[in-house]
Design a protein around this motif. Structure first.
Motif, PDB file in Angstrom:
ATOM      1  N   GLU A 178     -27.103  29.540  96.512  1.00  0.00           N
ATOM      2  CA  GLU A 178     -25.734  29.424  96.031  1.00  0.00           C
ATOM      3  C   GLU A 178     -24.955  28.476  96.938  1.00  0.00           C
ATOM      4  OE1 GLU A 178     -23.231  32.796  94.227  1.00  0.00           O
ATOM      5  OE2 GLU A 178     -22.509  32.684  96.302  1.00  0.00           O
ATOM      6  N   ILE A 179     -24.190  27.568  96.312  1.00  0.00           N
ATOM      7  CA  ILE A 179     -23.382  26.595  97.051  1.00  0.00           C
ATOM      8  C   ILE A 179     -21.936  26.741  96.598  1.00  0.00           C
ATOM      9  CG2 ILE A 179     -22.980  24.152  97.490  1.00  0.00           C
ATOM     10  CD1 ILE A 179     -25.926  23.653  97.074  1.00  0.00           C
ATOM     11  N   ASP A 180     -21.022  26.754  97.543  1.00  0.00           N
ATOM     12  CA  ASP A 180     -19.609  26.949  97.245  1.00  0.00           C
ATOM     13  C   ASP A 180     -19.050  25.812  96.395  1.00  0.00           C
ATOM     14  OD1 ASP A 180     -19.445  29.341  98.594  1.00  0.00           O
ATOM     15  OD2 ASP A 180     -18.794  28.421 100.478  1.00  0.00           O
ATOM     16  N   SER A 181     -17.969  26.115  95.697  1.00  0.00           N
ATOM     17  CA  SER A 181     -17.241  25.085  94.967  1.00  0.00           C
ATOM     18  C   SER A 181     -16.568  24.131  95.946  1.00  0.00           C
ATOM     19  CB  SER A 181     -16.180  25.729  94.068  1.00  0.00           C
ATOM     20  OG  SER A 181     -15.274  26.497  94.846  1.00  0.00           O
TER      21      SER A 181
ATOM     22  N   ASN B 192     -12.336 -11.114  94.152  1.00  0.00           N
ATOM     23  CA  ASN B 192     -11.788  -9.764  94.047  1.00  0.00           C
ATOM     24  C   ASN B 192     -12.117  -9.012  95.331  1.00  0.00           C
ATOM     25  OD1 ASN B 192     -12.676  -6.705  93.434  1.00  0.00           O
ATOM     26  ND2 ASN B 192     -10.904  -7.214  92.177  1.00  0.00           N
ATOM     27  N   ILE B 193     -11.135  -8.311  95.863  1.00  0.00           N
ATOM     28  CA  ILE B 193     -11.356  -7.476  97.034  1.00  0.00           C
ATOM     29  C   ILE B 193     -10.952  -6.043  96.688  1.00  0.00           C
ATOM     30  CG2 ILE B 193      -9.072  -7.993  98.028  1.00  0.00           C
ATOM     31  CD1 ILE B 193     -10.446  -7.741 100.801  1.00  0.00           C
ATOM     32  N   THR B 194     -11.813  -5.108  97.016  1.00  0.00           N
ATOM     33  CA  THR B 194     -11.566  -3.684  96.757  1.00  0.00           C
ATOM     34  C   THR B 194     -11.686  -2.926  98.071  1.00  0.00           C
ATOM     35  OG1 THR B 194     -12.459  -3.843  94.512  1.00  0.00           O
ATOM     36  CG2 THR B 194     -12.327  -1.646  95.491  1.00  0.00           C
ATOM     37  N   VAL B 195     -10.697  -2.107  98.366  1.00  0.00           N
ATOM     38  CA  VAL B 195     -10.722  -1.264  99.559  1.00  0.00           C
ATOM     39  C   VAL B 195     -10.470   0.174  99.124  1.00  0.00           C
ATOM     40  CG1 VAL B 195      -9.971  -3.085 101.127  1.00  0.00           C
ATOM     41  CG2 VAL B 195      -8.266  -1.650 100.010  1.00  0.00           C
ATOM     42  N   GLY B 196     -11.019   1.114  99.880  1.00  0.00           N
ATOM     43  CA  GLY B 196     -10.828   2.508  99.498  1.00  0.00           C
ATOM     44  C   GLY B 196     -11.160   3.478 100.610  1.00  0.00           C
ATOM     45  N   ILE B 197     -10.765   4.711 100.378  1.00  0.00           N
ATOM     46  CA  ILE B 197     -11.092   5.835 101.261  1.00  0.00           C
ATOM     47  C   ILE B 197     -11.629   6.944 100.375  1.00  0.00           C
ATOM     48  CG2 ILE B 197     -10.288   7.428 103.039  1.00  0.00           C
ATOM     49  CD1 ILE B 197      -7.843   5.667 103.412  1.00  0.00           C
ATOM     50  N   ASN B 198     -12.817   7.389 100.625  1.00  0.00           N
ATOM     51  CA  ASN B 198     -13.389   8.518  99.901  1.00  0.00           C
ATOM     52  C   ASN B 198     -13.361   9.765 100.781  1.00  0.00           C
ATOM     53  OD1 ASN B 198     -13.857   6.914  97.717  1.00  0.00           O
ATOM     54  ND2 ASN B 198     -16.094   7.083  97.773  1.00  0.00           N
ATOM     55  N   ASN B 199     -13.103  10.901 100.134  1.00  0.00           N
ATOM     56  CA  ASN B 199     -13.049  12.190 100.842  1.00  0.00           C
ATOM     57  C   ASN B 199     -12.016  12.124 101.980  1.00  0.00           C
ATOM     58  OD1 ASN B 199     -13.602  14.779 101.716  1.00  0.00           O
ATOM     59  ND2 ASN B 199     -15.661  14.312 102.474  1.00  0.00           N
ATOM     60  N   ILE B 200     -10.790  11.800 101.627  1.00  0.00           N
ATOM     61  CA  ILE B 200      -9.774  11.522 102.651  1.00  0.00           C
ATOM     62  C   ILE B 200      -9.452  12.745 103.507  1.00  0.00           C
ATOM     63  CG2 ILE B 200      -8.762   9.680 101.274  1.00  0.00           C
ATOM     64  CD1 ILE B 200      -6.455  11.529 100.625  1.00  0.00           C
ATOM     65  N   PHE B 201      -9.703  13.955 103.015  1.00  0.00           N
ATOM     66  CA  PHE B 201      -9.434  15.158 103.812  1.00  0.00           C
ATOM     67  C   PHE B 201     -10.666  15.649 104.566  1.00  0.00           C
ATOM     68  CE2 PHE B 201      -6.165  15.367 100.416  1.00  0.00           C
ATOM     69  CZ  PHE B 201      -5.051  15.239 101.237  1.00  0.00           C
ATOM     70  N   ASP B 202     -11.739  14.833 104.562  1.00  0.00           N
ATOM     71  CA  ASP B 202     -12.937  15.096 105.359  1.00  0.00           C
ATOM     72  C   ASP B 202     -13.551  16.466 105.042  1.00  0.00           C
ATOM     73  OD1 ASP B 202     -14.821  14.217 107.180  1.00  0.00           O
ATOM     74  OD2 ASP B 202     -13.796  15.110 108.899  1.00  0.00           O
ATOM     75  N   LYS B 203     -13.692  16.765 103.761  1.00  0.00           N
ATOM     76  CA  LYS B 203     -14.274  18.038 103.332  1.00  0.00           C
ATOM     77  C   LYS B 203     -15.790  18.044 103.541  1.00  0.00           C
ATOM     78  CE  LYS B 203     -10.557  19.998 101.436  1.00  0.00           C
ATOM     79  NZ  LYS B 203     -10.033  21.323 101.791  1.00  0.00           N
ATOM     80  N   THR B 204     -16.333  19.203 103.830  1.00  0.00           N
ATOM     81  CA  THR B 204     -17.779  19.394 103.894  1.00  0.00           C
ATOM     82  C   THR B 204     -18.251  19.972 102.566  1.00  0.00           C
ATOM     83  OG1 THR B 204     -17.721  19.798 106.272  1.00  0.00           O
ATOM     84  CG2 THR B 204     -19.659  20.564 105.080  1.00  0.00           C
ATOM     85  N   TYR B 205     -19.156  19.256 101.893  1.00  0.00           N
ATOM     86  CA  TYR B 205     -19.613  19.718 100.583  1.00  0.00           C
ATOM     87  C   TYR B 205     -20.999  19.150 100.299  1.00  0.00           C
ATOM     88  CZ  TYR B 205     -18.500  15.096  98.659  1.00  0.00           C
ATOM     89  OH  TYR B 205     -18.465  13.759  98.388  1.00  0.00           O
ATOM     90  N   ALA B 206     -21.672  19.745  99.332  1.00  0.00           N
ATOM     91  CA  ALA B 206     -23.017  19.310  98.950  1.00  0.00           C
ATOM     92  C   ALA B 206     -23.111  19.249  97.436  1.00  0.00           C
ATOM     93  CB  ALA B 206     -24.075  20.258  99.501  1.00  0.00           C
TER      94      ALA B 206
ATOM     95  N   LEU C  29     -30.396  21.897 103.501  1.00  0.00           N
ATOM     96  CA  LEU C  29     -29.245  21.521 102.692  1.00  0.00           C
ATOM     97  C   LEU C  29     -28.598  20.293 103.318  1.00  0.00           C
ATOM     98  CD1 LEU C  29     -27.289  22.192 100.360  1.00  0.00           C
ATOM     99  CD2 LEU C  29     -25.960  23.537 102.002  1.00  0.00           C
ATOM    100  N   LEU C  30     -28.527  19.201 102.545  1.00  0.00           N
ATOM    101  CA  LEU C  30     -27.936  17.962 103.042  1.00  0.00           C
ATOM    102  C   LEU C  30     -26.539  17.805 102.457  1.00  0.00           C
ATOM    103  CD1 LEU C  30     -30.929  15.476 102.800  1.00  0.00           C
ATOM    104  CD2 LEU C  30     -30.104  16.715 104.791  1.00  0.00           C
ATOM    105  N   ASN C  31     -25.538  17.757 103.326  1.00  0.00           N
ATOM    106  CA  ASN C  31     -24.164  17.558 102.887  1.00  0.00           C
ATOM    107  C   ASN C  31     -23.905  16.093 102.577  1.00  0.00           C
ATOM    108  OD1 ASN C  31     -23.287  20.279 103.145  1.00  0.00           O
ATOM    109  ND2 ASN C  31     -23.135  20.017 105.350  1.00  0.00           N
ATOM    110  N   GLU C  32     -22.878  15.856 101.765  1.00  0.00           N
ATOM    111  CA  GLU C  32     -22.431  14.507 101.473  1.00  0.00           C
ATOM    112  C   GLU C  32     -21.645  13.949 102.665  1.00  0.00           C
ATOM    113  OE1 GLU C  32     -23.229  12.737  98.500  1.00  0.00           O
ATOM    114  OE2 GLU C  32     -24.628  14.418  98.640  1.00  0.00           O
ATOM    115  N   PRO C  33     -21.401  12.641 102.701  1.00  0.00           N
ATOM    116  CA  PRO C  33     -20.653  12.067 103.824  1.00  0.00           C
ATOM    117  C   PRO C  33     -19.248  12.652 103.925  1.00  0.00           C
ATOM    118  CG  PRO C  33     -21.716  10.340 102.541  1.00  0.00           C
ATOM    119  CD  PRO C  33     -21.855  11.607 101.764  1.00  0.00           C
TER     120      PRO C  33
END
Length: 244
Positions: free
Chosen positions: A174-177, A194-208, A228-232
């Motif tokens: 089982e993996i949490d929401s 074209n230039i694209t800039v971004g920030i993903n997971n801006i609140f630095d959540k731990t999730y899989a 279990l490997l978490n996402e970045p």
């Protein structure tokens, strides 16, 4: 607009499923034959049904599907040899997506996807009928702002429900929401760049988003390892494109 379809597809076993050999406890030499050269090809019979609605400032699409899987190839952790086996199963789900234009420059897009997979009966020496690697319900909603034809911004929330339907007999858990927030800006300049800039997971959540299925041998180790490997975490990116 309404649409529907039926079809059949066939997948033959790959080399790993048919001939892979495990390692001994030291990882130095080949162990028992994990693959199964006697596997049957998987046959998928699928039906799709859905509709689309388009208005002046909005569009919505709904799709349903149902698959009957004959001789689905699956990993069984119980035997010491021929751990890849055939089993009959069903797979079904639904998707909802759409867009809403609040103004000429601000619009929302959204999507929800759900699927469920079940074996017709448990594998030998097991009791679980959940298919592995079937993620829980997932949704996203984004707000887009087009400042002008060359400059745009986007903020989105991506979320997933708890992974509660899983193949525990073969290493899943089982993996949490979870939910994350992403930001992106894109700018065209000099007509071809074209230039694209971004920030993903801006609140630095731990999730899989991937479970601990024992067939996912991403790192070396014994067959009993469950990793279990978490996402970045929070990360920044920039892309530069040139069109010609």
């Amino acid at each position: 607009k309404y649409f529907a379809g039926i079809g059949k597809s066939i997948r033959v076993p790959d080399g790993k499923e048919a001939y892979d050999r495990g390692k001994d406890m030291t990882g130095a030499t080949e162990g028992a034959l994990i693959g199964n050269p006697n596997l049957n090809e998987t046959k998928n019979y699928e039906a799709d049904l859905g509709f689309e609605v388009h208005q002046d400032n909005a569009a919505v699409k709904v799709k349903l599907f149902y698959s009957i899987l004959k001789d689905f190839i699956i990993f069984n952790a119980e035997p010491t040899i021929n751990q890849y086996q055939n089993v009959d199963a069903t797979l079904y789900g639904a998707e909802l997506s759409g867009t809403y234009f609040a103004t000429d420059s601000i619009y929302f897009d959204f999507g929800v996807a759900y699927q469920r997979g079940e074996k017709d009966e448990p594998l030998a020496k097991q009791t679980n009928t959940n298919l592995p690697s079937i993620p829980p319900i997932k949704a996203n909603i984004g707000i887009n702002y087009d400042y002008d034809p060359t400059l745009s911004f986007k903020a989105e929330i991506v979320a997933s429900g708890k992974w509660s339907d899983y193949d525990a007999d073969n290493g899943e858990q089982e993996i949490d929401s979870w939910s994350i927030v992403n930001l992106k800006a894109s700018k065209d300049f000099y007509k071809r760049f074209n230039i694209t800039v971004g920030i993903n997971n801006i609140f630095d959540k731990t999730y899989a988003i991937s479970n601990t299925y024992k067939d996912l041998t991403l790192v070396s180790g014994t067959s009993s390892d469950v990793i279990l490997l978490n996402e970045p975490g929070r990360y920044y990116y920039m892309n530069l494109k040139y069109k010609f």
